[in-house]
Design an enzyme around this catalytic site. Structure first.
Site, PDB file in Angstrom:
ATOM      1  N   SER A 143     -47.120  17.474  66.796  1.00 31.41           N
ATOM      2  CA  SER A 143     -46.683  16.810  65.551  1.00 31.41           C
ATOM      3  C   SER A 143     -47.996  16.407  64.721  1.00 31.41           C
ATOM      4  O   SER A 143     -48.892  16.105  65.279  1.00 31.41           O
ATOM      5  CB  SER A 143     -45.688  15.685  65.772  1.00 31.41           C
ATOM      6  OG  SER A 143     -45.561  15.153  64.487  1.00 31.41           O
ATOM      7  N   TYR A 154     -44.722   7.213  69.040  1.00 29.18           N
ATOM      8  CA  TYR A 154     -44.605   8.645  68.902  1.00 29.18           C
ATOM      9  C   TYR A 154     -45.936   9.281  68.568  1.00 29.18           C
ATOM     10  O   TYR A 154     -46.138  10.371  69.486  1.00 29.18           O
ATOM     11  CB  TYR A 154     -43.607   8.925  67.803  1.00 29.18           C
ATOM     12  CG  TYR A 154     -43.401  10.496  67.669  1.00 29.18           C
ATOM     13  CD1 TYR A 154     -42.710  11.197  68.520  1.00 29.18           C
ATOM     14  CD2 TYR A 154     -43.597  11.043  66.433  1.00 29.18           C
ATOM     15  CE1 TYR A 154     -42.641  12.550  68.228  1.00 29.18           C
ATOM     16  CE2 TYR A 154     -43.533  12.230  66.226  1.00 29.18           C
ATOM     17  CZ  TYR A 154     -42.970  13.313  67.205  1.00 29.18           C
ATOM     18  OH  TYR A 154     -42.521  14.561  66.701  1.00 29.18           O
TER      19      TYR A 154
END
Length: 259
Positions: A143, A154
């Site tokens: 990501s 995250y």
């Protein structure tokens, strides 16, 4: 590009929904024998819809946050198809969105378990099979949120996915195994049938999530979210023989945001 994966066996994790599902459908359409892996029973409904010319996709339910689940999934793929050529590691995704000081310890650990360990375990489980047959490709889905607001746990997990990709590529190259990754930006997708978490519960949580959306669009040179098809196209390219001279690379697919 129909037939680009003819004769190949592809394992796609996180394949019940979102990018993982779209990748599985694309690889199947391009000729692969596809094993779809997810901990949601929905994966069997998705795999059951993939039938073409006598080929059928195969669904496996497994919890990839634990090594045993990853090992079972890869073993089943090998036993069913005789080997594995491509592994796409798609499990992951933000569960909560908030400034780091508002994350309790249990949520930090849950984010890391969700977005780091499935890739770590799936690479470990698949690698011996790829080495034994003399080659193959692993595509990890990372990501660009490694540089993003309200998602520090995250971001840390996806930074780990990038490190897995670059470090494992060095070790695996002598065995003919390529290890690459894409780093998606914001991606439009249908509402999740199996949610990752509770979602925004109050005005403050919704405001924090909107900050994520605003920063994601603002960081993209194209000023928009991507599509599932755009993400799957990049992953399919890296998984294919057309990318045979690419390894150890993390490709941003985020409209110009490099993360």
């Amino acid at each position: 590009m129909t037939g680009r994966f003819g004769g190949k066996v592809a394992v796609v994790t996180g394949a019940a929904q979102g990018i993982g599902r779209t990748v599985a459908e694309r690889l199947f359409a391009e000729g692969a024998e596809v094993v779809l892996v997810d901990r949601a029973e929905l994966v069997h409904e998705v795999s059951g819809g993939l039938i073409s010319g006598g080929r059928k996709a195969h669904g496996v339910t497994a919890d990839l946050e634990h090594h045993a689940g990853a090992e079972e999934a890869m073993t089943e793929a090998v036993e069913r198809h005789g080997g594995i050529d491509v592994v796409v590691n798609g499990v992951g995704g933000t569960i909560w969105a908030k400034p780091y000081q508002h994350y309790p310890p249990e949520q930090i650990e849950a984010e890391v378990r969700r977005s780091l360990f499935p890739t770590l375990w799936s690479c470990r489980a698949a690698l011996p099979h790829l080495i034994a047959q003399g080659g193959g490709t692993i595509v990890n889905i990372s990501s660009v949120a490694t540089r993003g607001i309200n998602r520090v746990p995250y971001a840390a997990a996806k930074g780990g996915v990038n490190a897995i990709t670059t470090a494992l590529a060095l070790e695996a190259a002598p065995h003919g195994v390529r290890v690459v990754a894409t780093a998606p930006g914001g991606t439009d997708a249908p509402p999740r049938r199996v949610p990752r978490g509770p979602g925004a519960q109050d005005d403050q949580e919704r405001a924090w999530y909107q900050q994520v959306v605003d920063q994601t669009v603002g960081s993209s040179l194209l000023k928009r979210y991507g599509t599932l098809a755009e993400q799957a196209a990049a992953i399919a390219f890296l998984a294919s023989d057309e990318a045979s001279y690419i390894t150890g690379s993390v490709l941003p697919v985020a409209g110009g945001d490099v993360g």
